[in-house]
Write an enzyme that holds these catalytic residues in place. Structure first.
Site, PDB file in Angstrom:
ATOM      1  N   CYS A   2       0.356  -1.414  -0.166  1.00  0.00           N
ATOM      2  CA  CYS A   2      -0.135  -0.062   0.218  1.00  0.00           C
ATOM      3  C   CYS A   2       0.706   1.298  -0.224  1.00  0.00           C
ATOM      4  O   CYS A   2       2.307   1.431   0.445  1.00  0.00           O
ATOM      5  CB  CYS A   2      -0.717  -0.076   0.831  1.00  0.00           C
ATOM      6  SG  CYS A   2      -1.618  -1.692   1.764  1.00  0.00           S
ATOM      7  N   ARG A  27       4.689   0.670  -5.879  1.00  0.00           N
ATOM      8  CA  ARG A  27       4.880  -0.553  -5.686  1.00  0.00           C
ATOM      9  C   ARG A  27       3.986  -2.462  -5.224  1.00  0.00           C
ATOM     10  O   ARG A  27       3.999  -2.866  -3.968  1.00  0.00           O
ATOM     11  CB  ARG A  27       4.653   0.367  -3.807  1.00  0.00           C
ATOM     12  CG  ARG A  27       5.536   2.040  -3.707  1.00  0.00           C
ATOM     13  CD  ARG A  27       4.785   1.848  -2.719  1.00  0.00           C
ATOM     14  NE  ARG A  27       4.909   1.535  -1.383  1.00  0.00           N
ATOM     15  CZ  ARG A  27       6.121   1.547  -0.373  1.00  0.00           C
ATOM     16  NH1 ARG A  27       7.106   2.141  -0.656  1.00  0.00           N
ATOM     17  NH2 ARG A  27       5.946   1.090   0.957  1.00  0.00           N
ATOM     18  N   TRP A  75      -3.382  -2.193  -1.006  1.00  0.00           N
ATOM     19  CA  TRP A  75      -2.810  -4.458  -1.529  1.00  0.00           C
ATOM     20  C   TRP A  75      -3.484  -5.052  -0.646  1.00  0.00           C
ATOM     21  O   TRP A  75      -3.654  -5.297   0.720  1.00  0.00           O
ATOM     22  CB  TRP A  75      -1.522  -3.982  -1.508  1.00  0.00           C
ATOM     23  CG  TRP A  75      -0.165  -4.884  -1.892  1.00  0.00           C
ATOM     24  CD1 TRP A  75      -0.642  -5.124  -3.180  1.00  0.00           C
ATOM     25  CD2 TRP A  75      -0.353  -6.554  -1.270  1.00  0.00           C
ATOM     26  NE1 TRP A  75       0.544  -6.989  -3.459  1.00  0.00           N
ATOM     27  CE2 TRP A  75       0.605  -7.486  -2.379  1.00  0.00           C
ATOM     28  CE3 TRP A  75      -0.168  -6.729  -0.105  1.00  0.00           C
ATOM     29  CZ2 TRP A  75       0.895  -8.653  -2.212  1.00  0.00           C
ATOM     30  CZ3 TRP A  75       0.493  -7.485   0.803  1.00  0.00           C
ATOM     31  CH2 TRP A  75       1.475  -8.915  -1.007  1.00  0.00           C
ATOM     32  N   ASN A 101      -1.926   1.711   6.118  1.00  0.00           N
ATOM     33  CA  ASN A 101      -1.195   0.615   5.758  1.00  0.00           C
ATOM     34  C   ASN A 101      -0.552  -0.269   6.550  1.00  0.00           C
ATOM     35  O   ASN A 101       0.054   0.701   7.536  1.00  0.00           O
ATOM     36  CB  ASN A 101       0.447   1.384   4.858  1.00  0.00           C
ATOM     37  CG  ASN A 101       0.569   1.847   3.594  1.00  0.00           C
ATOM     38  OD1 ASN A 101      -0.534   1.878   2.943  1.00  0.00           O
ATOM     39  ND2 ASN A 101       1.679   2.773   3.513  1.00  0.00           N
ATOM     40  N   GLY A 102      -0.210  -1.032   6.929  1.00  0.00           N
ATOM     41  CA  GLY A 102      -0.455  -1.713   8.116  1.00  0.00           C
ATOM     42  C   GLY A 102      -1.023  -3.175   8.456  1.00  0.00           C
ATOM     43  O   GLY A 102      -2.281  -2.550   6.958  1.00  0.00           O
ATOM     44  N   GLU A 482      19.262 -16.877  -6.635  1.00  0.00           N
ATOM     45  CA  GLU A 482      19.371 -15.294  -7.324  1.00  0.00           C
ATOM     46  C   GLU A 482      18.100 -15.896  -8.652  1.00  0.00           C
ATOM     47  O   GLU A 482      17.264 -14.938  -8.922  1.00  0.00           O
ATOM     48  CB  GLU A 482      20.079 -14.699  -6.938  1.00  0.00           C
ATOM     49  CG  GLU A 482      19.951 -12.609  -7.727  1.00  0.00           C
ATOM     50  CD  GLU A 482      18.896 -12.079  -6.810  1.00  0.00           C
ATOM     51  OE1 GLU A 482      17.913 -12.600  -6.032  1.00  0.00           O
ATOM     52  OE2 GLU A 482      18.128 -11.482  -7.580  1.00  0.00           O
ATOM     53  N   LYS A 486      14.317 -14.536  -9.627  1.00  0.00           N
ATOM     54  CA  LYS A 486      14.463 -12.679 -11.193  1.00  0.00           C
ATOM     55  C   LYS A 486      13.526 -14.378 -11.548  1.00  0.00           C
ATOM     56  O   LYS A 486      12.790 -12.694 -12.570  1.00  0.00           O
ATOM     57  CB  LYS A 486      16.030 -12.860 -11.449  1.00  0.00           C
ATOM     58  CG  LYS A 486      16.016 -11.494 -11.896  1.00  0.00           C
ATOM     59  CD  LYS A 486      16.103 -10.214 -10.417  1.00  0.00           C
ATOM     60  CE  LYS A 486      14.968 -10.614  -8.778  1.00  0.00           C
ATOM     61  NZ  LYS A 486      15.827 -10.296  -8.202  1.00  0.00           N
ATOM     62  N   GLU A 489       9.742 -14.184 -10.660  1.00  0.00           N
ATOM     63  CA  GLU A 489       9.291 -13.441 -10.119  1.00  0.00           C
ATOM     64  C   GLU A 489       8.386 -12.875 -11.891  1.00  0.00           C
ATOM     65  O   GLU A 489       7.777 -12.197 -11.127  1.00  0.00           O
ATOM     66  CB  GLU A 489       9.790 -12.348  -9.606  1.00  0.00           C
ATOM     67  CG  GLU A 489      10.116 -12.846  -7.890  1.00  0.00           C
ATOM     68  CD  GLU A 489      11.232 -12.013  -7.342  1.00  0.00           C
ATOM     69  OE1 GLU A 489      10.868 -11.415  -6.395  1.00  0.00           O
ATOM     70  OE2 GLU A 489      12.255 -11.800  -8.352  1.00  0.00           O
ATOM     71  N   HIS A 505      22.532 -35.910  -5.972  1.00  0.00           N
ATOM     72  CA  HIS A 505      21.556 -36.511  -4.665  1.00  0.00           C
ATOM     73  C   HIS A 505      20.060 -36.645  -4.693  1.00  0.00           C
ATOM     74  O   HIS A 505      19.328 -36.580  -3.544  1.00  0.00           O
ATOM     75  CB  HIS A 505      22.568 -35.852  -3.549  1.00  0.00           C
ATOM     76  CG  HIS A 505      23.965 -36.247  -3.253  1.00  0.00           C
ATOM     77  ND1 HIS A 505      24.142 -37.755  -2.656  1.00  0.00           N
ATOM     78  CD2 HIS A 505      24.681 -35.413  -3.665  1.00  0.00           C
ATOM     79  CE1 HIS A 505      25.082 -37.449  -2.880  1.00  0.00           C
ATOM     80  NE2 HIS A 505      25.417 -35.630  -2.999  1.00  0.00           N
ATOM     81  N   LYS A 600       6.522  -4.065  -3.880  1.00  0.00           N
ATOM     82  CA  LYS A 600       7.776  -3.518  -3.440  1.00  0.00           C
ATOM     83  C   LYS A 600       8.156  -2.990  -1.874  1.00  0.00           C
ATOM     84  O   LYS A 600       6.303  -2.941  -1.755  1.00  0.00           O
ATOM     85  CB  LYS A 600       8.509  -2.330  -4.173  1.00  0.00           C
ATOM     86  CG  LYS A 600       9.642  -1.763  -4.703  1.00  0.00           C
ATOM     87  CD  LYS A 600      11.063  -2.499  -5.120  1.00  0.00           C
ATOM     88  CE  LYS A 600      12.027  -2.426  -4.778  1.00  0.00           C
ATOM     89  NZ  LYS A 600      12.674  -2.792  -5.542  1.00  0.00           N
TER      90      LYS A 600
HETATM   91  C1  F6R Z   1      13.027 -10.145  -5.353  1.00  0.00           C
HETATM   92  C2  F6R Z   1      12.976  -9.072  -4.533  1.00  0.00           C
HETATM   93  C3  F6R Z   1      12.895  -9.041  -2.726  1.00  0.00           C
HETATM   94  C4  F6R Z   1      13.007  -8.524  -2.032  1.00  0.00           C
HETATM   95  C5  F6R Z   1      12.988  -9.033  -0.411  1.00  0.00           C
HETATM   96  C6  F6R Z   1      13.609  -8.044   0.449  1.00  0.00           C
HETATM   97  O1  F6R Z   1      13.300  -9.644  -6.736  1.00  0.00           O
HETATM   98  O2  F6R Z   1      13.150  -7.772  -4.903  1.00  0.00           O
HETATM   99  O3  F6R Z   1      12.503 -10.592  -2.902  1.00  0.00           O
HETATM  100  O4  F6R Z   1      14.808  -8.337  -1.694  1.00  0.00           O
HETATM  101  O5  F6R Z   1      11.136  -8.638  -0.871  1.00  0.00           O
HETATM  102  O6  F6R Z   1      13.321  -7.062   0.083  1.00  0.00           O
HETATM  103  P1  F6R Z   1      14.563  -5.630   1.123  1.00  0.00           P
HETATM  104  O7  F6R Z   1      15.500  -5.577   0.339  1.00  0.00           O
HETATM  105  O8  F6R Z   1      14.057  -4.134   0.710  1.00  0.00           O
HETATM  106  O9  F6R Z   1      14.070  -5.937   2.692  1.00  0.00           O
END
Ligand code: F6R
Length: 605
Positions: A2, A27, A75, A101-102, A482, A486, A489, A505, A600
């Site tokens: 949010c 976000r 959200w 938010n929250g 990682e 990516k 996602e 294994h 985000k």
């Molecule tokens: C993936 C991504 C997330 C963040 C995670 C932690 O591409 O961006 O996995 O890394 O939500 O977020 P931060 O780094 O802001 O604590």
């Protein structure tokens, strides 16, 4: 997650708030709303819409003038995305408006009590309970009404409140969810993220948990939820408003991948000390004696930041010879971990606001641990909660999925590892070797980015896969983790990452022509072992895409990256795989900057 934006001043508020909401779109959200008033208006006027900010904009009437307002992108947590569940929420008389938010943990209890008292709810949200509590508060002032209401509330909030009887102010409060005030000339702003403010003011005040603020057009004041005044000196945000624009790229993800050479240059700038073959990290707050006393390092982060932490742990072990490991912060805080006084804890977070990481830091601090932060957002909650740390200086990262922050975080760990190594037993020549390697990174990253057309071609060859396997050994394994994150996602292709050494294994059973493998194959002391894994896959007719320092004959395709020092190779090997995920998702027509179900900055549990 949010977003909140609010304004009080003399300007026409609706366009200003809608622009602010657009800046928060990255976000992730599913509905939006706005409420406005002005000193002359009789009451509050509200518009809400399920969908995008442009859907909200389309509903805003032509005559919708006001000079004070709050707006929100939601959200969904409590109740599905809908017009009714969108924020702001109003009390029954339409006098109190709240954006939040929250998560209100005791919302069910509050709702039951309020319903028993005759309150009729208009939405399924937890937030609406707060609105009715404020409306029913007996206190005289809006500040006291909000304070009275919050006494009944358990959970996390960043909230902004307007009241038709107090049109000269907005009251805001923070507990676990970011609230930033923007200080202007005879106008004040509030937002959950500086992104919504920087085109208007760069003077900001970040509220702490348990803090509230009253914003009037020409004045603001901050105080605790108990009412005692707190001091708040505005600080200047360094990030330019333009850093939040797309800058000619089709997506933020592409822009941010392309910025990595400059971003790495920034994290190195002013920190290298050639004379002593070390680096200076100003904000670390850990003197040489304390650093020598560290027996173990534990790194905590979530998602991509956790993966950066895994590479960081490897760097610390190899350069500083301190036992180090990384763990998801979200797991750590629920397993009642033993908190050891000789362990140095490091919290990693791009946003500095991730609730799981913040809660882990708070738990550690409660138990007396020393916690450092490796954080991108200056002044964020984790940065302030930590005892010291290293800023990663990647600049604002707007795309939901992290790319440049990941790379810069790993480089920041390399700096920290070098610093710790040089006050323990890393030799001058090894220090020099790593510094030379670090200095080469920006140009090598630029070199990889110049091969984008080739990576695109390869991505298109794999875009039809249902599932993909990623393998790497030791330093290569977090790179595989990682890269697989990516890919899943943004393309929604199922992807698994395994240590190459574990293949036989179990996961070898999956290998067949329809399951391609991406293998991290650096030219290091483990090259022959990695090649043996490629043989095993090839023997089962598996397709292989290698990321390597030279063409791999067992692979169907190789993405060749320049060679650096072995410790720093993971930084470079991750970059073509960001572009691989990007072009795979693009070929599949995905909405890259807004991946489904993701947000985000996850500021709720
Ligand atoms: C993936 C991504 C997330 C963040 C995670 C932690 O591409 O961006 O996995 O890394 O939500 O977020 P931060 O780094 O802001 O604590």
């Amino acid at each position: 997650m949010c977003g909140i934006v609010g304004y009080i001043g003399k300007r026409d508020v609706a366009p200003l708030l809608l622009e602010g909401l657009q800046r928060l779109e990255y976000r992730g959200y599913d509905s939006a709303g706005i409420v406005i008033t002005s000193p002359k208006a009789a009451g509050l006027r509200m518009v809400k819409a399920k969908g995008r900010v442009r859907d909200l904009e389309a509903r805003v009437p032509k005559r919708f003038a006001g000079t004070t307002g709050i707006a929100h992108t939601r959200w969904a947590t409590h109740g599905a995305p809908s017009d009714d569940n969108s924020h702001p929420h109003l009390d029954t008389e339409g006098k109190v408006a709240v954006v939040h938010n929250g998560i209100i943990d005791n919302a069910d209890d509050l709702r039951a009590k309020l319903t028993a008292d005759g309150v009729v709810f208009a939405s399924e949200t937890d937030t609406e309970t707060v609105v009715h509590l404020i409306a029913r508060a007996q206190a005289e002032t809006l500040e006291e009404k909000v304070r009275e209401a919050l006494r009944h509330v358990e959970g996390t909030y960043g909230l902004a409140v307007m009241h038709a009887d107090f049109p000269d102010r907005i009251v805001v409060a923070r507990n676990g969810s970011p609230v930033v005030l923007g200080i202007g000339e005879k106008e004040m702003f509030v937002a959950s993220d500086v992104a919504a403010l920087v085109s208007h003011t760069r003077q900001i005040v970040t509220l702490d948990d348990g803090e509230m603020a009253t914003l009037k057009a020409d004045d603001f004041r901050t105080y605790t939820t108990e009412g005692s005044t707190t001091s708040a000196t505005p600080t200047t945000v360094e990030w330019e408003a333009e850093s939040y624009d797309m800058g000619g790229h089709d997506t933020y993800m592409h822009k941010e991948i392309s910025e990595q050479a400059d971003a790495v240059d920034r994290v190195l700038r002013g920190r290298i000390d050639d004379r002593f073959s070390t680096v200076h990290l100003g904000g670390l707050n850990l003197d040489a004696r304390e650093a020598r006393g560290v027996r173990r390092i534990k790194i905590l982060g979530c998602g991509t930041s956790y993966h950066a932490g895994l590479i960081g742990a490897g760097l610390i072990e190899s350069l500083a010879r301190i036992p180090a490991d990384a763990e998801p912060a979200s797991e750590f805080r629920y397993r009642n971990p033993v908190v050891d006084p000789d362990t140095l804890y490091i919290a990693v977070s791009q946003s500095g606001e991730t609730y799981d990481v913040l809660a882990a830091v708070q738990e550690l601090k409660r138990k007396g641990a020393r916690v450092l932060g490796v954080v991108n957002v200056v002044g964020s909650a984790i940065a302030r909660e930590a005892d010291g740390g290293v800023y990663v200086h990647a600049g604002p990262e707007v795309c939901v999925v992290s790319t440049k922050c990941f790379t810069n975080t790993v480089v920041a760990f390399a700096l920290l590892a070098l610093h710790l190594g040089r006050i323990r037993d890393l030799s001058v020549s090894d220090g020099k070797r790593i510094i030379e390697g670090l200095r080469k990174l920006p140009e090598q990253i630029a070199e990889i980015l110049r091969t984008e057309d080739r990576i695109k071609e390869v991505a298109e060859a794999y875009a039809g896969a249902q599932s993909m396997m990623f393998i790497g050994r030791v330093r290569g394994y977090p790179v595989a983790l990682e890269a697989s994150l990516k890919l899943k996602e943004i393309s929604y292709i199922h992807a698994e990452a395994y240590p190459a050494s574990e293949l036989k294994h179990g996961p070898l059973a999956l290998i067949e022509p329809a399951l391609p493998t991406v293998a991290i194959v650096p030219d290091d002391d483990l090259l022959e072992k990695n090649r043996a894994a490629l043989e095993e896959i090839k023997a089962r007719s598996g397709r292989i895409l290698a990321v390597a320092h030279r063409e791999q004959e067992k692979a169907d395709h190789t993405l060749v990256v320049p060679k650096n020092e072995p410790e720093l190779d993971p930084i470079l090997m991750g970059i073509p795989l960001q572009l691989l995920a990007y072009h795979t998702a693009l070929a599949m027509g995905r909405d890259i900057d807004k991946p489904r179900n993701l947000a985000k900055s996850v500021t709720v549990e």
